[in-house]
Design an enzyme around this catalytic site. Structure first.
Site, short mmCIF file in Angstrom:
data_model
loop_
_atom_site.label_atom_id
_atom_site.label_comp_id
_atom_site.label_asym_id
_atom_site.label_seq_id
_atom_site.Cartn_x
_atom_site.Cartn_y
_atom_site.Cartn_z
N ASP A 187 0.86 -1.17 0.00
CA ASP A 187 0.00 0.00 0.00
C ASP A 187 0.91 1.24 0.00
OD1 ASP A 187 -2.32 1.66 0.63
OD2 ASP A 187 -1.51 1.73 2.66
N ASP A 244 -0.05 5.28 0.80
CA ASP A 244 -0.22 6.31 1.84
C ASP A 244 -0.37 5.68 3.22
OD1 ASP A 244 -0.75 9.12 0.43
OD2 ASP A 244 -1.62 7.54 -0.79
O1 LIG Z 1 -4.44 2.96 -0.60
P1 LIG Z 1 -3.51 4.08 -0.25
O2 LIG Z 1 -2.24 4.06 -1.05
O3 LIG Z 1 -3.26 4.15 1.22
O4 LIG Z 1 -4.27 5.41 -0.68
C1 LIG Z 1 -5.44 5.81 0.07
C2 LIG Z 1 -5.75 7.26 -0.25
O5 LIG Z 1 -4.54 7.98 -0.02
C3 LIG Z 1 -4.55 9.37 -0.31
O6 LIG Z 1 -5.26 10.02 0.71
C4 LIG Z 1 -4.63 9.89 1.98
O7 LIG Z 1 -3.33 10.51 1.91
C5 LIG Z 1 -3.35 11.94 1.69
C6 LIG Z 1 -1.90 12.39 1.61
O8 LIG Z 1 -1.21 12.03 2.76
C7 LIG Z 1 -4.09 12.61 2.84
O9 LIG Z 1 -4.14 14.03 2.65
C8 LIG Z 1 -5.50 12.03 2.96
O10 LIG Z 1 -6.14 12.56 4.13
C9 LIG Z 1 -5.46 10.50 3.08
O11 LIG Z 1 -6.76 9.95 3.07
C10 LIG Z 1 -5.08 9.67 -1.68
O12 LIG Z 1 -5.27 11.04 -1.82
C11 LIG Z 1 -6.37 8.90 -1.98
O13 LIG Z 1 -6.71 9.05 -3.35
C12 LIG Z 1 -6.12 7.43 -1.72
O14 LIG Z 1 -7.27 6.65 -2.02
#
Ligand SMILES: O=P(O)(O)OC[C@H]1O[C@H](O[C@H]2O[C@H](CO)[C@@H](O)[C@H](O)[C@H]2O)[C@H](O)[C@@H](O)[C@@H]1O
Length: 256
Positions: free
Chosen positions: A14, A16
């Protein structure tokens, strides 16, 4: 940890909260040169059996990581092998198309950050947590999306994501595992969020290793505390793979 043979794993990661720290905005995350190097080297050592599996779009992942890695984006709705062509699931879904327009309009009016990923829409509230109840009321109450048969609501880390039904991270990992260079390897998946549970469940059912980053309920068998521990784990696997490689090259009996 039940990794049976380090040079025979298929590594799914994964992005983020697992590889990079959260930031205020989707574009604000930092991919360190050390992380980039470890990912590139691990992919090489595993003969390409490494994939990012993210909720982000491939376009966003690619811009941030800048490596020809195999990746699945939008929670499995799109994918690519190495620097190959982008492929995506055929998700013809008029209900999603309508909801997408409604959500983007709502975010615009309320000053929320919205990501339109084509196969998913993400509405973020990290920088304005006071808007979360309003979002919940709109998505669950007014639009009634939890009852929908056509779209699903993902409550992630300071984000609501809505996408057509039919894809998830378990499906994405299963797709990769059905072809080279992944087939026949032991799957290992590392993730931190609710959507990673689909990946953990699939990996567990295949006798793989599921690793949850951080706290909270999970079906994963192993825990790491944060992105720092994930990087240390990846570096350790890389060191082991290099040692095995040296032993093979120089004919010393390998201890796996
Ligand atoms: O499946 P992942 O790789 O963990 O992605 C999940 C979502 O991540 C991002 O949002 C998250 O990270 C952002 C940056 O740190 C943060 O601002 C946000 O609050 C988090 O939810 C991304 O923007 C999404 O599109 C992904 O689905």
């Amino acid at each position: 940890m039940n990794i049976t043979q380090t040079d025979n794993i298929a590594l799914f990661l994964d992005f983020d909260g697992t590889l990079v720290e959260f930031a205020d905005t989707p574009e604000g995350v930092i991919v360190s040169p050390v992380l980039r190097d470890v990912l590139a080297q691990l992919s090489l050592q595993l003969n390409g059996a490494l994939a990012l599996v993210s909720g982000r779009s491939i376009q966003s992942l690619n811009a941030l990581v800048g490596l020809p890695l195999t990746m699945a984006g939008s929670h499995g709705a799109e994918w690519r092998y190495g620097d190959g062509v982008l492929q995506s699931a055929a998700l013809s879904n008029p209900a999603f198309a309508q909801v997408r327009t409604q959500l983007l309009g709502f975010a615009d009016k309320r000053g929320l950050i919205a990501e339109d990923k084509g196969h998913a829409v993400a509405l973020h509230y990290r920088t304005n947590p006071d808007k979360q109840p309003t979002l919940e009321a709109y998505i669950a109450g007014e639009l009634g999306l939890d009852q929908s048969q056509e779209v699903r609501v993902i409550r992630g880390n300071c984000v609501y994501e809505i996408q057509p039904v039919g894809v998830d991270k378990g499906v994405a990992i299963a797709r990769f595992m059905s072809s080279d260079p992944f087939t026949g390897r032991q799957p290992v998946y590392i993730g931190d969020d609710t959507t990673d549970e689909d990946g953990f469940a699939w990996v567990n059912a295949q006798g793989g290793v599921s690793i949850k980053v951080g706290e909270g309920p999970s079906c994963a068998g192993v825990r790491l505390s944060d992105t720092g521990e994930v990087l240390a784990f990846l570096q350790l696997q890389l060191d082991k793979l290099r040692q095995l490689d040296d032993r093979t090259k120089f004919g010393v009996g390998a201890d796996r």
